[in-house]
Design a protein around this motif. Structure first.
Motif, PDB file in Angstrom:
ATOM      1  N   ASP A 477      24.624  -5.043  25.226  1.00  0.00           N
ATOM      2  CA  ASP A 477      25.737  -4.966  26.170  1.00  0.00           C
ATOM      3  C   ASP A 477      26.538  -3.692  25.934  1.00  0.00           C
ATOM      4  O   ASP A 477      27.155  -3.512  24.881  1.00  0.00           O
ATOM      5  CB  ASP A 477      26.649  -6.190  26.035  1.00  0.00           C
ATOM      6  N   GLU A 478      26.535  -2.808  26.939  1.00  0.00           N
ATOM      7  CA  GLU A 478      27.214  -1.534  26.814  1.00  0.00           C
ATOM      8  C   GLU A 478      28.649  -1.576  27.334  1.00  0.00           C
ATOM      9  O   GLU A 478      29.377  -0.585  27.247  1.00  0.00           O
ATOM     10  CB  GLU A 478      26.430  -0.455  27.581  1.00  0.00           C
ATOM     11  N   ILE A 479      29.064  -2.734  27.864  1.00  0.00           N
ATOM     12  CA  ILE A 479      30.387  -2.860  28.467  1.00  0.00           C
ATOM     13  C   ILE A 479      31.304  -3.762  27.648  1.00  0.00           C
ATOM     14  O   ILE A 479      32.450  -3.413  27.367  1.00  0.00           O
ATOM     15  CB  ILE A 479      30.274  -3.433  29.904  1.00  0.00           C
ATOM     16  N   VAL A 480      30.805  -4.919  27.266  1.00  0.00           N
ATOM     17  CA  VAL A 480      31.635  -5.920  26.584  1.00  0.00           C
ATOM     18  C   VAL A 480      31.141  -6.091  25.149  1.00  0.00           C
ATOM     19  O   VAL A 480      29.959  -6.394  24.920  1.00  0.00           O
ATOM     20  CB  VAL A 480      31.584  -7.275  27.324  1.00  0.00           C
ATOM     21  N   SER A 481      32.023  -5.920  24.198  1.00  0.00           N
ATOM     22  CA  SER A 481      31.631  -6.026  22.787  1.00  0.00           C
ATOM     23  C   SER A 481      31.395  -7.484  22.400  1.00  0.00           C
ATOM     24  O   SER A 481      31.920  -8.409  23.019  1.00  0.00           O
ATOM     25  CB  SER A 481      32.723  -5.434  21.897  1.00  0.00           C
ATOM     26  N   HIS A 482      30.614  -7.667  21.340  1.00  0.00           N
ATOM     27  CA  HIS A 482      30.365  -9.017  20.833  1.00  0.00           C
ATOM     28  C   HIS A 482      31.650  -9.638  20.308  1.00  0.00           C
ATOM     29  O   HIS A 482      31.857 -10.847  20.419  1.00  0.00           O
ATOM     30  CB  HIS A 482      29.305  -8.973  19.735  1.00  0.00           C
ATOM     31  N   ILE A 483      32.522  -8.813  19.762  1.00  0.00           N
ATOM     32  CA  ILE A 483      33.811  -9.322  19.279  1.00  0.00           C
ATOM     33  C   ILE A 483      34.606  -9.907  20.430  1.00  0.00           C
ATOM     34  O   ILE A 483      35.168 -11.000  20.332  1.00  0.00           O
ATOM     35  CB  ILE A 483      34.608  -8.199  18.573  1.00  0.00           C
ATOM     36  N   SER A 484      34.661  -9.182  21.552  1.00  0.00           N
ATOM     37  CA  SER A 484      35.413  -9.682  22.705  1.00  0.00           C
ATOM     38  C   SER A 484      34.806 -10.979  23.230  1.00  0.00           C
ATOM     39  O   SER A 484      35.521 -11.899  23.617  1.00  0.00           O
ATOM     40  CB  SER A 484      35.452  -8.640  23.820  1.00  0.00           C
ATOM     41  N   CYS A 485      33.480 -11.048  23.235  1.00  0.00           N
ATOM     42  CA  CYS A 485      32.812 -12.269  23.705  1.00  0.00           C
ATOM     43  C   CYS A 485      33.131 -13.469  22.810  1.00  0.00           C
ATOM     44  O   CYS A 485      33.476 -14.545  23.290  1.00  0.00           O
ATOM     45  CB  CYS A 485      31.301 -12.060  23.733  1.00  0.00           C
ATOM     46  N   ARG A 602      22.037   5.013  20.403  1.00  0.00           N
ATOM     47  CA  ARG A 602      22.675   3.763  19.987  1.00  0.00           C
ATOM     48  C   ARG A 602      24.021   4.042  19.318  1.00  0.00           C
ATOM     49  O   ARG A 602      25.012   3.364  19.577  1.00  0.00           O
ATOM     50  CB  ARG A 602      21.748   2.984  19.049  1.00  0.00           C
ATOM     51  N   PHE A 603      24.050   5.080  18.470  1.00  0.00           N
ATOM     52  CA  PHE A 603      25.313   5.427  17.810  1.00  0.00           C
ATOM     53  C   PHE A 603      26.339   5.941  18.818  1.00  0.00           C
ATOM     54  O   PHE A 603      27.525   5.656  18.703  1.00  0.00           O
ATOM     55  CB  PHE A 603      25.068   6.480  16.717  1.00  0.00           C
ATOM     56  N   LYS A 604      25.857   6.690  19.810  1.00  0.00           N
ATOM     57  CA  LYS A 604      26.786   7.203  20.826  1.00  0.00           C
ATOM     58  C   LYS A 604      27.416   6.055  21.605  1.00  0.00           C
ATOM     59  O   LYS A 604      28.628   6.034  21.842  1.00  0.00           O
ATOM     60  CB  LYS A 604      26.066   8.156  21.780  1.00  0.00           C
ATOM     61  N   ARG A 605      26.597   5.080  22.005  1.00  0.00           N
ATOM     62  CA  ARG A 605      27.134   3.924  22.734  1.00  0.00           C
ATOM     63  C   ARG A 605      28.109   3.133  21.874  1.00  0.00           C
ATOM     64  O   ARG A 605      29.138   2.655  22.362  1.00  0.00           O
ATOM     65  CB  ARG A 605      25.988   3.028  23.219  1.00  0.00           C
ATOM     66  N   SER A 606      27.779   2.996  20.585  1.00  0.00           N
ATOM     67  CA  SER A 606      28.698   2.293  19.682  1.00  0.00           C
ATOM     68  C   SER A 606      30.020   3.035  19.576  1.00  0.00           C
ATOM     69  O   SER A 606      31.103   2.425  19.554  1.00  0.00           O
ATOM     70  CB  SER A 606      28.069   2.152  18.288  1.00  0.00           C
ATOM     71  N   TYR A 607      29.934   4.348  19.524  1.00  0.00           N
ATOM     72  CA  TYR A 607      31.165   5.158  19.459  1.00  0.00           C
ATOM     73  C   TYR A 607      32.018   4.963  20.709  1.00  0.00           C
ATOM     74  O   TYR A 607      33.245   4.808  20.622  1.00  0.00           O
ATOM     75  CB  TYR A 607      30.805   6.636  19.291  1.00  0.00           C
ATOM     76  N   LYS A 609      32.242   2.453  22.571  1.00  0.00           N
ATOM     77  CA  LYS A 609      32.869   1.122  22.603  1.00  0.00           C
ATOM     78  C   LYS A 609      33.951   0.977  21.546  1.00  0.00           C
ATOM     79  O   LYS A 609      34.977   0.351  21.776  1.00  0.00           O
ATOM     80  CB  LYS A 609      31.810   0.029  22.424  1.00  0.00           C
ATOM     81  N   SER A 610      33.725   1.572  20.359  1.00  0.00           N
ATOM     82  CA  SER A 610      34.650   1.359  19.234  1.00  0.00           C
ATOM     83  C   SER A 610      35.478   2.577  18.884  1.00  0.00           C
ATOM     84  O   SER A 610      36.522   2.473  18.259  1.00  0.00           O
ATOM     85  CB  SER A 610      33.855   0.954  17.989  1.00  0.00           C
ATOM     86  N   PHE A 611      34.994   3.766  19.274  1.00  0.00           N
ATOM     87  CA  PHE A 611      35.599   5.050  18.899  1.00  0.00           C
ATOM     88  C   PHE A 611      35.735   5.191  17.389  1.00  0.00           C
ATOM     89  O   PHE A 611      36.680   5.773  16.872  1.00  0.00           O
ATOM     90  CB  PHE A 611      36.914   5.282  19.651  1.00  0.00           C
ATOM     91  N   ASP A 612      34.726   4.661  16.698  1.00  0.00           N
ATOM     92  CA  ASP A 612      34.600   4.828  15.257  1.00  0.00           C
ATOM     93  C   ASP A 612      33.959   6.200  15.008  1.00  0.00           C
ATOM     94  O   ASP A 612      32.828   6.462  15.422  1.00  0.00           O
ATOM     95  CB  ASP A 612      33.721   3.711  14.686  1.00  0.00           C
ATOM     96  N   ALA A 613      34.675   7.096  14.314  1.00  0.00           N
ATOM     97  CA  ALA A 613      34.207   8.466  14.107  1.00  0.00           C
ATOM     98  C   ALA A 613      32.872   8.512  13.372  1.00  0.00           C
ATOM     99  O   ALA A 613      32.059   9.420  13.589  1.00  0.00           O
ATOM    100  CB  ALA A 613      35.256   9.265  13.337  1.00  0.00           C
ATOM    101  N   LYS A 614      32.609   7.529  12.496  1.00  0.00           N
ATOM    102  CA  LYS A 614      31.343   7.511  11.759  1.00  0.00           C
ATOM    103  C   LYS A 614      30.156   7.391  12.710  1.00  0.00           C
ATOM    104  O   LYS A 614      29.109   7.992  12.486  1.00  0.00           O
ATOM    105  CB  LYS A 614      31.335   6.352  10.752  1.00  0.00           C
ATOM    106  N   HIS A 615      30.319   6.607  13.760  1.00  0.00           N
ATOM    107  CA  HIS A 615      29.246   6.455  14.733  1.00  0.00           C
ATOM    108  C   HIS A 615      29.010   7.761  15.486  1.00  0.00           C
ATOM    109  O   HIS A 615      27.864   8.133  15.763  1.00  0.00           O
ATOM    110  CB  HIS A 615      29.571   5.325  15.713  1.00  0.00           C
ATOM    111  N   ALA A 616      30.085   8.458  15.820  1.00  0.00           N
ATOM    112  CA  ALA A 616      29.942   9.741  16.522  1.00  0.00           C
ATOM    113  C   ALA A 616      29.262  10.779  15.631  1.00  0.00           C
ATOM    114  O   ALA A 616      28.409  11.548  16.092  1.00  0.00           O
ATOM    115  CB  ALA A 616      31.305  10.238  16.976  1.00  0.00           C
ATOM    116  N   GLU A 617      29.639  10.814  14.373  1.00  0.00           N
ATOM    117  CA  GLU A 617      29.024  11.758  13.427  1.00  0.00           C
ATOM    118  C   GLU A 617      27.527  11.465  13.289  1.00  0.00           C
ATOM    119  O   GLU A 617      26.700  12.383  13.257  1.00  0.00           O
ATOM    120  CB  GLU A 617      29.701  11.658  12.061  1.00  0.00           C
ATOM    121  N   SER A 618      27.162  10.189  13.202  1.00  0.00           N
ATOM    122  CA  SER A 618      25.752   9.829  13.097  1.00  0.00           C
ATOM    123  C   SER A 618      24.990  10.259  14.347  1.00  0.00           C
ATOM    124  O   SER A 618      23.871  10.787  14.261  1.00  0.00           O
ATOM    125  CB  SER A 618      25.600   8.326  12.882  1.00  0.00           C
TER     126      SER A 618
END
Length: 747
Positions: A477-485, A602-607, A609-618
């Motif tokens: 799911d690229e729109i709704v996070s598992h946490i939100s669900c 996958r890391f870009k999509r995670s970034y 959704k979360s804007f976690d810098a580690k995902h963007a760096e990966s």
């Protein structure tokens, strides 16, 4: 002056000593036949008022309308007068009914909702709208039904109210529901349950006052064509009536059903405006008749003996008829579902939510459909003993809001609730700030709507549900996070199934976990994830240690998919060195730019959704490594793919315009030399956007949109919108390029 040659109207105004509704009907009639305004032919409008508006007069007028119209006609119905509910019957009150009548005389004189429904159903046209400006007709007989006393609902000494309804008719939306023939007829009533239809100051009721304004085109800020359509009329009434009532400390909210046959033409824009703007009237027949519209589907399966109902509630990017793909038809063929009627509920394909058919929508749309669902459960679906709801995306918020709003006797009818890809805890604030505009603000995880919904849900149920509950999230799911669900629900209610936000509800056959989750929940059997890979589920839920413990010991024997899962899990556990070592040494991964691109994506999509810098760096690391290899191998397709993603992250993550330009130019140069395809067009468009050639960007985005499917459109829009808003440091929805992207990829 041209006329709407196949547009017809029946206008009914029933006046009495307490309520002058004849004036309302006459004013509606006059504007419809005025050649300077609506454009109806005089002989096509039937007016029935005062002493002519008896039961016989009203029913005769319907027969005349039946003789005049055909299947391509548009039909405008308007009733202003008393409406009532007695002895289980909804009705409108014709002229001449008095409190001296016996109950039997009273019933023989009224026009019941069933009478109206039967006469409307005989009309061959499906392009029909019915306006009900109803006050009360409650308690008008001698025969054991008491007459209510007059109520003052506001301080009349302020002179804010010239007249108000004599007594409260508390089921106006119920009357509308009982008239609905489920053939796509559009119905809008002047108020909802426990409200009155007011007259404030002027000669007309508030509802009719606003209706007259919209027929005169006063609601429009801009004019692109010479017509006023059904949905813009409905939208204006639902917005303007409550706003004006609130000024006088009153509540009046028009009810509208949302399963309209099409957004057909109601009338012309006034002639003066047409002449000033030189609006073209040449296509009026095709607009009025709605040629080419898809048949509206408001029922999947219905039988006389069914006592159970399954409702599908879709999100706002979808349609009532096709969001759930073949799921309704598969369930219809399932013997275990005998005794269940199956219906969709929500916007039909011919009606746009207030903010368009985007992946999300405004809070007003959620509340609007929730009200519609609540009213439908109480009145339209009152024959059913059990009602099950399957809701996708924002339809899940609609279902939860409706269930909370229901009175206990109706809530107890809910037997099952299945939430699929629903943002139950809203959207993360950082996500909203980065990639959204103001329309999402009400759906923030810490906004009032979501906060109140979760509080009310917890107070009402406290994880002890009187219905069977399942909450599902998709692995991709690229729109709704598992946490939100999942966050607000105990683990026993939560399941993860294969797919993305949209594909999760579009199975190809029965061999699909989402379909089997729905079936097993409805038939109270155990659900097993038979068709979703366990590693994919663990990956989606962030259970990286489980995957690493299972896959790392047999790393040499893994296939490409297993290798991808292992590397992503190592990254998730911050074991990047091990992940890179495997990529550098594993025979399947060495110099595999495609695998690196999948991981980076996958890391870009995670970034995003979360804007976690580690995902963007990966993501940057993998794209950069893959680009380096692709350049050495002179693999043009891989060069432009990785280069455009580095350009994207350079501006969105690093805010580095110099790098953005460098990689955008590289992507453009190589893409131009490659074979034509969807991603080449999208890359050329995005690269031109970054280097400032917006004309070229629009040209190639248009080409991409023509061949893209839903999933591809969302992906392209996400990149384009996010990159562009970072470039201009604004997400103004009125920006021309933002509007261009929305119309091409989200409409």
């Amino acid at each position: 002056m041209s006329e709407l040659t196949n547009a017809y109207a029946l206008i009914i105004g029933v006046g009495d000593e307490e309520l002058d509704t004849v004036n309302d009907a006459i004013d509606i009639n006059e504007i419809l036949i005025d050649e300077q305004f609506a454009g109806y032919s005089k002989e096509n409008v039937i007016l029935v008022t005062g002493e002519n508006a008896t039961r016989k007069g009203i029913l005769d007028a319907f027969k005349l309308l039946q003789d005049k119209t055909d299947e391509n006609s548009s039909v405008f119905l308007y009733y202003s007068g008393h409406g009532g509910f007695q002895a289980g019957e909804f009705f409108i009150q014709p002229y001449g009914m008095t409190n001296e009548m016996t109950e039997e005389e009273f019933k023989s004189a009224w026009v019941s909702a069933q009478d109206l429904k039967d006469n409307i159903s005989v009309l061959s046209s499906k392009r029909l709208i019915f306006f009900l400006d109803c006050c009360q007709a409650e308690g008008m007989t001698k025969g054991g039904i008491s007459l209510n006393q007059k109520e003052n609902t506001t301080d009349l000494s302020s002179h804010a109210i010239a007249k108000s309804a004599v007594n409260k008719f508390s089921k106006a939306n119920g009357l509308a529901q009982k008239i609905d023939n489920e053939r796509g007829m559009s119905i809008i009533s002047s108020c909802r349950e426990d409200q009155q239809s007011f007259q404030i100051g002027g000669p007309n009721s508030l509802f009719t006052e606003c209706l007259l304004e919209v027929l005169k085109g006063k609601h429009k800020n801009s004019f692109e064509d010479p017509y006023i359509t059904i949905y813009e009329v409905t939208r204006y009434l639902q917005k303007e009536v409550p706003k004006r009532a609130k000024v006088h400390n009153l509540e009046q909210n028009p009810y509208a059903n949302l399963q309209m046959y099409d957004d057909f033409t109601i009338c012309y824009v006034p002639q003066k405006i047409r002449e000033e703007l030189a609006l073209n009237e040449s296509n009026q027949d095709s607009v009025t008749l709605g040629k080419g519209q898809k048949e509206v589907v408001t029922v999947y399966r219905e039988t006389e003996e069914a006592t159970n109902l399954l409702l599908f509630v879709h999100g706002f990017s979808g349609e009532a008829t096709d969001t759930f793909g073949i799921i309704p038809s598969l369930l219809s063929e399932e013997p275990k579902m005998d005794g269940w009627d199956i219906k969709p509920l929500g916007y039909t394909q011919n009606v746009n939510p207030e903010l368009g058919k985007d992946i999300s929508a405004g809070l007003n749309d959620i509340i609007k459909i929730a009200d519609y669902l609540t009213t439908s459960i109480k009145y339209k679906f009152d024959k059913y003993d059990r009602i099950a709801i399957v809701a996708h995306s924002l339809g899940g918020l609609v279902a939860q809001k409706s269930i909370i709003d229901l009175q206990d006797e109706f809530r107890n009818k809910i037997s099952h609730l299945i939430l699929l890809g629903s943002p139950n805890n809203g959207f993360n604030t950082s996500f909203l700030n980065e990639v959204s505009n103001q329309k999402f603000a009400d759906l923030s995880s810490d906004g009032n709507f979501i906060t109140n919904l979760r509080r009310d849900w917890q107070n009402k149920f406290n994880n002890n549900y009187p219905f069977k509950l399942k909450v599902a999230s998709a692995t991709e799911d690229e729109i709704v996070s598992h946490i939100s669900c999942f966050e607000s629900f105990n683990e026993e209610y939560c399941e993860t199934v294969q797919g993305n936000h949209l594909s999760m509800v579009k199975p190809e056959d029965k061999n699909n976990d989402c379909y089997n989750l729905i079936l097993s929940t409805l038939t109270n059997t155990e659900f097993y994830n038979e068709f979703t890979n366990n590693e994919e589920i663990n990956l989606a839920l962030g259970k990286y240690d489980v995957i690493v413990k299972k896959l790392l010991p047999k790393v040499d024997a893994l296939d490409t998919n297993g290798l991808k899962q292992l590397i992503f899990s190592l990254e998730g556990l911050d074991r990047k060195d091990e992940a890179l070592e495997i990529l550098n040494e594993h025979p399947l991964a060495t110099n595999n730019t495609d695998l690196m691109g999948l991981l980076a994506g996958r890391f870009k999509r995670s970034y995003l959704k979360s804007f976690d810098a580690k995902h963007a760096e990966s993501a940057l690391n993998y794209y950069s490594k893959a680009l380096e290899i692709a350049i050495k191998e002179e693999n043009q397709n891989q060069i432009y793919y990785h280069a455009i993603n580095i350009a994207f992250l350079s501006i969105v993550f690093k805010n580095n315009e110099s790098n953005m330009m460098k990689y955008a130019k590289l992507a453009l140069e190589t893409a131009l030399n490659c074979r034509d395809n969807l991603w080449k067009y999208a890359t050329i468009a995005e690269a031109n956007m970054y280097i400032g050639d917006m004309k070229k960007a629009e040209e190639f985005y248009s080409k991409a949109a023509q061949s893209a499917g839903i999933r591809e459109k969302i992906s392209i829009h996400t990149n384009a919108y996010t990159g562009y808003t970072h470039l201009i440091s604004s997400n103004n929805p009125n920006d021309e390029f933002i509007k261009f992207l929305k119309s091409n990829f989200l409409s």
